[in-house]
Scaffold this motif. Structure first.
Motif, short mmCIF file in Angstrom:
data_model
loop_
_atom_site.label_atom_id
_atom_site.label_comp_id
_atom_site.label_asym_id
_atom_site.label_seq_id
_atom_site.Cartn_x
_atom_site.Cartn_y
_atom_site.Cartn_z
N PHE A 96 -38.18 18.39 34.05
CA PHE A 96 -39.30 19.32 34.12
C PHE A 96 -39.33 20.23 32.89
CE2 PHE A 96 -40.79 23.51 36.10
CZ PHE A 96 -42.13 23.25 35.86
N GLU A 97 -38.16 20.71 32.51
CA GLU A 97 -38.09 21.60 31.35
C GLU A 97 -38.43 20.87 30.06
OE1 GLU A 97 -34.39 23.31 29.10
OE2 GLU A 97 -34.85 24.68 30.77
N LYS A 98 -37.81 19.69 29.87
CA LYS A 98 -37.97 18.98 28.60
C LYS A 98 -39.32 18.31 28.43
CE LYS A 98 -33.04 18.07 27.91
NZ LYS A 98 -31.98 17.04 27.90
N GLU A 99 -39.86 17.75 29.53
CA GLU A 99 -41.10 16.99 29.41
C GLU A 99 -42.35 17.84 29.63
OE1 GLU A 99 -41.05 13.53 31.89
OE2 GLU A 99 -39.13 12.80 31.10
N ILE A 100 -42.20 18.98 30.29
CA ILE A 100 -43.38 19.78 30.61
C ILE A 100 -43.33 21.17 29.97
CG2 ILE A 100 -44.82 20.72 32.48
CD1 ILE A 100 -44.65 17.62 32.32
N LEU A 101 -42.32 21.95 30.31
CA LEU A 101 -42.29 23.35 29.88
C LEU A 101 -42.13 23.49 28.37
CD1 LEU A 101 -40.13 24.95 32.73
CD2 LEU A 101 -42.63 24.75 32.56
N ILE A 102 -41.21 22.76 27.78
CA ILE A 102 -40.98 22.88 26.34
C ILE A 102 -42.19 22.43 25.52
CG2 ILE A 102 -39.60 22.00 24.40
CD1 ILE A 102 -37.17 22.11 26.21
N PRO A 103 -42.81 21.26 25.83
CA PRO A 103 -44.01 20.88 25.07
C PRO A 103 -45.14 21.89 25.19
CG PRO A 103 -43.12 18.98 26.21
CD PRO A 103 -42.36 20.17 26.72
N ILE A 104 -45.31 22.47 26.39
CA ILE A 104 -46.36 23.49 26.57
C ILE A 104 -46.07 24.69 25.69
CG2 ILE A 104 -47.33 25.16 28.20
CD1 ILE A 104 -47.03 23.06 30.40
N ASP A 105 -44.82 25.14 25.68
CA ASP A 105 -44.46 26.32 24.89
C ASP A 105 -44.58 26.06 23.40
OD1 ASP A 105 -43.26 28.89 24.27
OD2 ASP A 105 -41.44 27.76 23.81
N LYS A 106 -44.20 24.87 22.95
CA LYS A 106 -44.27 24.56 21.52
C LYS A 106 -45.71 24.56 21.02
CE LYS A 106 -39.95 22.05 20.76
NZ LYS A 106 -39.33 20.78 20.31
N LYS A 107 -46.61 24.11 21.87
CA LYS A 107 -48.02 24.05 21.47
C LYS A 107 -48.68 25.42 21.52
CE LYS A 107 -52.29 21.50 22.45
NZ LYS A 107 -52.92 20.48 23.33
N GLY A 108 -48.22 26.28 22.43
CA GLY A 108 -48.84 27.60 22.56
C GLY A 108 -50.22 27.50 23.20
N GLY A 109 -51.05 28.51 22.97
CA GLY A 109 -52.38 28.51 23.56
C GLY A 109 -53.03 29.88 23.48
N THR A 110 -54.10 30.06 24.20
CA THR A 110 -54.84 31.32 24.19
C THR A 110 -53.94 32.47 24.63
OG1 THR A 110 -56.86 30.12 24.79
CG2 THR A 110 -56.89 32.52 25.05
N SER A 111 -53.83 33.49 23.77
CA SER A 111 -52.99 34.67 24.06
C SER A 111 -51.57 34.27 24.50
CB SER A 111 -53.64 35.55 25.13
OG SER A 111 -54.87 36.04 24.67
N SER A 112 -51.08 33.20 23.92
CA SER A 112 -49.74 32.71 24.25
C SER A 112 -48.96 32.48 22.96
CB SER A 112 -49.82 31.39 25.03
OG SER A 112 -50.61 31.53 26.20
N THR A 113 -47.72 32.93 22.93
CA THR A 113 -46.89 32.80 21.75
C THR A 113 -46.16 31.47 21.76
OG1 THR A 113 -46.55 35.20 21.71
CG2 THR A 113 -45.02 33.85 20.41
#
Length: 330
Positions: free
Chosen positions: A265-282
Protein backbone atom coordinates in the motif's frame (compact mmCIF):
# COMPACT_ATOMS: atom_id res chain seq x y z
CA UNK A 1 50.86 -32.21 39.93
CA UNK A 2 52.02 -30.79 36.65
CA UNK A 3 50.60 -30.67 33.16
CA UNK A 4 52.91 -30.49 30.16
CA UNK A 5 52.12 -28.88 26.84
CA UNK A 6 53.74 -31.01 24.13
CA UNK A 7 52.54 -28.98 21.16
CA UNK A 8 55.02 -27.36 18.80
CA UNK A 9 55.63 -23.60 19.12
CA UNK A 10 53.26 -21.44 17.10
CA UNK A 11 54.94 -18.54 15.31
CA UNK A 12 52.80 -15.53 14.47
CA UNK A 13 53.01 -13.55 11.27
CA UNK A 14 49.75 -11.65 11.93
CA UNK A 15 49.43 -8.07 13.14
CA UNK A 16 49.76 -7.33 16.88
CA UNK A 17 45.94 -6.94 17.03
CA UNK A 18 45.44 -10.41 15.53
CA UNK A 19 48.09 -11.84 17.87
CA UNK A 20 46.29 -10.41 20.87
CA UNK A 21 42.96 -11.89 19.85
CA UNK A 22 44.54 -15.26 19.14
CA UNK A 23 46.12 -15.35 22.59
CA UNK A 24 42.84 -14.40 24.23
CA UNK A 25 41.07 -17.22 22.42
CA UNK A 26 43.85 -19.65 23.30
CA UNK A 27 43.79 -18.61 26.95
CA UNK A 28 40.01 -18.98 27.15
CA UNK A 29 40.20 -22.46 25.64
CA UNK A 30 42.94 -23.35 28.09
CA UNK A 31 40.98 -22.12 31.12
CA UNK A 32 37.82 -24.03 30.26
CA UNK A 33 39.75 -27.32 30.32
CA UNK A 34 41.30 -26.79 33.75
CA UNK A 35 39.99 -29.09 36.44
CA UNK A 36 39.05 -27.73 39.85
CA UNK A 37 42.15 -29.23 41.53
CA UNK A 38 44.42 -26.90 39.59
CA UNK A 39 45.15 -23.20 39.78
CA UNK A 40 45.95 -20.50 37.26
CA UNK A 41 47.75 -18.42 39.86
CA UNK A 42 51.13 -19.39 38.45
CA UNK A 43 50.04 -19.30 34.80
CA UNK A 44 51.69 -16.57 32.71
CA UNK A 45 50.52 -16.11 29.09
CA UNK A 46 53.31 -16.69 26.54
CA UNK A 47 54.78 -13.74 24.64
CA UNK A 48 53.05 -12.67 21.38
CA UNK A 49 55.78 -14.18 19.20
CA UNK A 50 55.26 -17.78 20.28
CA UNK A 51 53.28 -20.06 22.58
CA UNK A 52 55.70 -21.70 24.99
CA UNK A 53 56.06 -25.47 25.24
CA UNK A 54 57.46 -25.28 28.78
CA UNK A 55 55.56 -27.15 31.52
CA UNK A 56 52.90 -25.13 33.33
CA UNK A 57 52.51 -25.77 37.08
CA UNK A 58 48.96 -25.32 38.32
CA UNK A 59 47.18 -25.40 41.69
CA UNK A 60 43.57 -25.04 42.82
CA UNK A 61 41.14 -23.00 40.66
CA UNK A 62 37.87 -21.68 42.06
CA UNK A 63 34.78 -20.82 40.01
CA UNK A 64 35.24 -17.22 41.12
CA UNK A 65 38.74 -17.22 39.63
CA UNK A 66 37.42 -18.52 36.34
CA UNK A 67 34.56 -15.97 36.26
CA UNK A 68 36.99 -13.14 36.94
CA UNK A 69 39.30 -14.39 34.21
CA UNK A 70 36.46 -14.71 31.68
CA UNK A 71 35.16 -11.23 32.46
CA UNK A 72 38.63 -9.82 31.97
CA UNK A 73 38.87 -11.55 28.60
CA UNK A 74 35.38 -10.34 27.68
CA UNK A 75 36.45 -6.75 28.33
CA UNK A 76 39.52 -7.20 26.11
CA UNK A 77 37.50 -8.74 23.27
CA UNK A 78 34.97 -5.89 23.34
CA UNK A 79 37.82 -3.39 23.02
CA UNK A 80 38.45 -4.65 19.49
CA UNK A 81 37.81 -1.75 17.05
CA UNK A 82 35.31 -3.80 15.02
CA UNK A 83 32.84 -3.57 17.90
CA UNK A 84 32.61 0.19 17.37
CA UNK A 85 30.43 -0.62 14.34
CA UNK A 86 27.69 -1.72 16.74
CA UNK A 87 27.60 1.70 18.42
CA UNK A 88 25.07 3.67 16.37
CA UNK A 89 25.26 6.93 18.32
CA UNK A 90 26.59 9.85 16.35
CA UNK A 91 26.70 7.83 13.13
CA UNK A 92 25.11 8.68 9.74
CA UNK A 93 21.47 7.76 9.15
CA UNK A 94 22.36 4.48 7.48
CA UNK A 95 23.78 3.12 10.73
CA UNK A 96 20.30 3.17 12.25
CA UNK A 97 19.23 0.35 9.96
CA UNK A 98 21.31 -1.98 12.14
CA UNK A 99 18.94 -3.78 14.52
CA UNK A 100 21.11 -5.06 17.36
CA UNK A 101 18.32 -7.30 18.65
CA UNK A 102 18.40 -9.15 15.32
CA UNK A 103 22.19 -9.36 15.54
CA UNK A 104 22.01 -10.85 19.03
CA UNK A 105 19.34 -13.30 17.89
CA UNK A 106 21.53 -14.63 15.09
CA UNK A 107 24.42 -15.03 17.53
CA UNK A 108 22.24 -16.87 20.04
CA UNK A 109 22.34 -14.25 22.78
CA UNK A 110 23.64 -10.91 24.05
CA UNK A 111 27.06 -10.71 25.72
CA UNK A 112 25.70 -7.83 27.85
CA UNK A 113 23.11 -10.15 29.43
CA UNK A 114 24.28 -10.50 33.03
CA UNK A 115 21.93 -13.42 33.63
CA UNK A 116 24.38 -15.49 31.56
CA UNK A 117 27.61 -16.84 32.98
CA UNK A 118 30.83 -14.94 32.21
CA UNK A 119 31.94 -17.84 30.00
CA UNK A 120 28.65 -17.75 28.03
CA UNK A 121 28.97 -13.99 27.57
CA UNK A 122 32.58 -14.41 26.46
CA UNK A 123 31.57 -17.10 23.97
CA UNK A 124 28.94 -14.81 22.43
CA UNK A 125 31.41 -11.94 22.15
CA UNK A 126 33.90 -14.26 20.43
CA UNK A 127 31.22 -15.37 18.00
CA UNK A 128 30.34 -11.75 17.25
CA UNK A 129 34.00 -10.96 16.63
CA UNK A 130 34.33 -13.91 14.25
CA UNK A 131 31.31 -12.63 12.29
CA UNK A 132 32.65 -9.07 12.15
CA UNK A 133 36.14 -10.24 11.17
CA UNK A 134 34.67 -12.42 8.44
CA UNK A 135 32.72 -9.50 7.01
CA UNK A 136 35.74 -7.20 7.22
CA UNK A 137 37.95 -9.77 5.47
CA UNK A 138 35.48 -10.11 2.56
CA UNK A 139 35.45 -6.42 1.75
CA UNK A 140 32.95 -5.18 -0.81
CA UNK A 141 31.75 -2.06 -2.60
CA UNK A 142 33.11 1.11 -0.96
CA UNK A 143 34.74 -1.16 1.63
CA UNK A 144 38.41 -1.80 2.43
CA UNK A 145 39.35 -5.32 3.44
CA UNK A 146 40.90 -6.04 6.84
CA UNK A 147 40.93 -2.44 8.07
CA UNK A 148 39.15 -3.27 11.36
CA UNK A 149 36.10 -1.34 10.15
CA UNK A 150 32.76 -2.32 8.67
CA UNK A 151 32.56 0.13 5.76
CA UNK A 152 29.69 1.06 3.51
CA UNK A 153 27.51 3.60 5.32
CA UNK A 154 27.07 6.75 3.23
CA UNK A 155 27.45 10.22 4.60
CA UNK A 156 24.14 11.92 5.27
CA UNK A 157 22.66 13.47 2.14
CA UNK A 158 19.87 15.83 3.03
CA UNK A 159 18.37 15.81 -0.46
CA UNK A 160 17.54 12.10 -0.30
CA UNK A 161 15.10 10.22 1.89
CA UNK A 162 17.20 8.58 4.57
CA UNK A 163 14.40 6.14 5.40
CA UNK A 164 15.38 4.12 2.32
CA UNK A 165 18.36 1.84 2.79
CA UNK A 166 19.50 2.35 -0.83
CA UNK A 167 20.00 6.05 -0.06
CA UNK A 168 22.12 5.47 3.04
CA UNK A 169 24.05 2.20 2.68
CA UNK A 170 26.11 1.17 -0.36
CA UNK A 171 24.90 -2.00 -2.09
CA UNK A 172 27.24 -5.01 -1.67
CA UNK A 173 29.26 -3.17 0.98
CA UNK A 174 30.49 -4.64 4.26
CA UNK A 175 27.79 -2.82 6.19
CA UNK A 176 25.10 -4.16 3.86
CA UNK A 177 26.45 -7.65 4.49
CA UNK A 178 26.21 -7.03 8.23
CA UNK A 179 22.57 -6.04 7.80
CA UNK A 180 22.06 -9.13 5.67
CA UNK A 181 23.57 -11.27 8.45
CA UNK A 182 21.01 -9.84 10.85
CA UNK A 183 18.28 -11.08 8.51
CA UNK A 184 19.65 -14.41 7.20
CA UNK A 185 22.40 -15.41 9.60
CA UNK A 186 25.46 -17.29 8.37
CA UNK A 187 24.06 -17.60 4.84
CA UNK A 188 24.98 -13.93 4.40
CA UNK A 189 28.66 -14.62 5.08
CA UNK A 190 29.30 -16.14 1.65
CA UNK A 191 28.66 -15.04 -1.90
CA UNK A 192 27.09 -11.72 -2.88
CA UNK A 193 24.75 -10.09 -0.42
CA UNK A 194 21.28 -9.78 -1.92
CA UNK A 195 19.78 -7.48 0.70
CA UNK A 196 18.15 -4.38 -0.77
CA UNK A 197 15.90 -3.36 2.11
CA UNK A 198 15.14 -4.21 5.72
CA UNK A 199 11.77 -5.92 6.21
CA UNK A 200 9.46 -3.81 8.39
CA UNK A 201 6.70 -4.88 10.74
CA UNK A 202 3.13 -3.68 10.25
CA UNK A 203 3.51 -1.44 13.30
CA UNK A 204 6.65 0.16 11.88
CA UNK A 205 4.81 0.92 8.64
CA UNK A 206 1.79 2.32 10.49
CA UNK A 207 4.07 4.53 12.56
CA UNK A 208 5.84 5.76 9.44
CA UNK A 209 5.22 9.21 8.01
CA UNK A 210 3.01 8.10 5.10
CA UNK A 211 0.45 6.04 7.01
CA UNK A 212 0.51 8.45 9.96
CA UNK A 213 -0.52 11.29 7.65
CA UNK A 214 -3.80 9.54 6.73
CA UNK A 215 -4.47 7.65 9.97
CA UNK A 216 -6.80 10.33 11.36
CA UNK A 217 -8.87 10.31 8.13
CA UNK A 218 -9.32 6.56 7.79
CA UNK A 219 -12.77 6.52 9.40
CA UNK A 220 -14.03 9.32 7.16
CA UNK A 221 -17.44 8.36 5.71
CA UNK A 222 -17.64 9.14 2.01
CA UNK A 223 -20.79 9.17 -0.10
CA UNK A 224 -20.70 8.55 -3.83
CA UNK A 225 -22.76 7.23 -6.72
CA UNK A 226 -21.77 3.65 -7.42
CA UNK A 227 -20.81 3.46 -11.14
CA UNK A 228 -22.40 0.02 -11.50
CA UNK A 229 -25.57 0.19 -9.41
CA UNK A 230 -26.08 3.94 -9.94
CA UNK A 231 -27.13 4.11 -6.29
CA UNK A 232 -25.96 6.44 -3.56
CA UNK A 233 -23.39 4.52 -1.52
CA UNK A 234 -21.60 5.28 1.74
CA UNK A 235 -18.27 3.77 2.71
CA UNK A 236 -15.47 4.48 5.15
CA UNK A 237 -12.14 5.39 3.58
CA UNK A 238 -10.32 2.54 5.33
CA UNK A 239 -12.84 -0.02 4.03
CA UNK A 240 -12.49 1.29 0.50
CA UNK A 241 -8.69 1.07 0.74
CA UNK A 242 -8.78 -2.47 2.11
CA UNK A 243 -11.15 -3.53 -0.69
CA UNK A 244 -8.51 -2.39 -3.20
CA UNK A 245 -5.21 -3.45 -1.61
CA UNK A 246 -6.19 -6.18 0.86
CA UNK A 247 -7.39 -6.31 4.46
CA UNK A 248 -4.30 -6.19 6.67
CA UNK A 249 -6.53 -6.68 9.74
CA UNK A 250 -8.19 -9.86 8.48
CA UNK A 251 -8.63 -12.60 11.10
CA UNK A 252 -5.94 -15.26 10.99
CA UNK A 253 -3.56 -13.20 8.89
CA UNK A 254 0.09 -13.63 9.95
CA UNK A 255 2.13 -10.61 11.00
CA UNK A 256 4.33 -11.11 7.95
CA UNK A 257 1.29 -11.08 5.64
CA UNK A 258 -0.07 -7.95 7.36
CA UNK A 259 3.23 -6.16 6.84
CA UNK A 260 3.35 -7.27 3.20
CA UNK A 261 -0.05 -5.68 2.44
CA UNK A 262 0.80 -2.45 4.23
CA UNK A 263 4.21 -2.31 2.54
CA UNK A 264 2.55 -2.71 -0.86
CA UNK A 265 0.00 0.00 0.00
CA UNK A 266 2.79 2.40 0.89
CA UNK A 267 5.03 1.64 -2.08
CA UNK A 268 2.43 1.27 -4.83
CA UNK A 269 -0.09 3.90 -3.73
CA UNK A 270 1.05 6.39 -1.09
CA UNK A 271 4.59 7.04 -2.33
CA UNK A 272 3.61 7.57 -6.01
CA UNK A 273 0.84 9.95 -4.94
CA UNK A 274 3.24 11.94 -2.77
CA UNK A 275 5.95 12.08 -5.42
CA UNK A 276 3.53 13.51 -7.96
CA UNK A 277 2.04 16.06 -5.57
CA UNK A 278 -1.09 17.97 -6.54
CA UNK A 279 -3.29 20.96 -5.81
CA UNK A 280 -2.09 22.65 -2.58
CA UNK A 281 -0.01 19.54 -1.91
CA UNK A 282 3.74 19.40 -1.38
CA UNK A 283 5.39 16.74 -3.53
CA UNK A 284 7.96 14.52 -1.82
CA UNK A 285 7.27 15.50 1.80
CA UNK A 286 6.56 11.88 2.79
CA UNK A 287 2.94 12.70 3.62
CA UNK A 288 -0.45 12.65 1.93
CA UNK A 289 -1.68 16.22 2.12
CA UNK A 290 -5.36 16.90 2.85
CA UNK A 291 -5.86 20.57 1.92
CA UNK A 292 -9.31 21.76 3.09
CA UNK A 293 -11.99 22.51 0.48
CA UNK A 294 -12.69 26.07 -0.60
CA UNK A 295 -16.11 25.97 1.04
CA UNK A 296 -16.14 25.01 4.75
CA UNK A 297 -18.33 22.05 5.66
CA UNK A 298 -20.16 21.12 8.81
CA UNK A 299 -18.06 18.30 10.27
CA UNK A 300 -20.96 17.27 12.49
CA UNK A 301 -22.98 16.26 9.44
CA UNK A 302 -21.95 13.03 7.72
CA UNK A 303 -21.26 11.63 5.22
CA UNK A 304 -19.55 13.90 2.68
CA UNK A 305 -18.49 13.58 -0.93
CA UNK A 306 -14.83 13.67 -1.92
CA UNK A 307 -15.18 17.25 -3.21
CA UNK A 308 -16.55 18.30 0.17
CA UNK A 309 -13.56 16.84 2.01
CA UNK A 310 -10.63 18.22 0.03
CA UNK A 311 -9.59 20.23 -3.02
CA UNK A 312 -9.92 18.60 -6.46
CA UNK A 313 -6.53 17.43 -7.72
CA UNK A 314 -4.94 17.28 -4.26
CA UNK A 315 -3.06 14.24 -3.00
CA UNK A 316 -6.02 13.37 -0.77
CA UNK A 317 -8.36 13.61 -3.78
CA UNK A 318 -6.17 11.18 -5.74
CA UNK A 319 -6.06 8.73 -2.81
CA UNK A 320 -9.82 8.74 -2.24
CA UNK A 321 -10.59 8.54 -5.96
CA UNK A 322 -8.33 5.51 -6.24
CA UNK A 323 -9.87 3.82 -3.21
CA UNK A 324 -13.49 4.36 -4.26
CA UNK A 325 -13.43 4.41 -8.05
CA UNK A 326 -10.15 2.67 -8.84
CA UNK A 327 -8.72 5.73 -10.57
CA UNK A 328 -4.97 5.38 -11.34
CA UNK A 329 -2.55 7.11 -8.98
CA UNK A 330 0.26 7.71 -11.49
Amino acid sequence: MQRTNTAQPIHFSASPEKQKIYLIKWSCLFMTTIRNDHSASSFTPPPPATISTAPVHLGHVTSHDQDTFHLRLLKQVLEHPLFSTLDKSGKPEGAHFLDLNKFYKQLGGNWNDKSLSPLQRLSLAFKALVVLESIDSMGGAHSKQNDNKIDGVMRNRQTLESRYISNTVHANSEFMRLLDYCERGEEALSGTTTLTEIPRTSEEIKNGSYYSSIKHRMNEEIEYIDPQTKKLTIIRLIDAIKARIGDWDATGLSKKAQAKILDRFEKEILIPIDKKGGTSSTAGNQEIDFPPPNRPIDRMIRPHSIDELTLPGSEADVLMSWAIFGDPVK
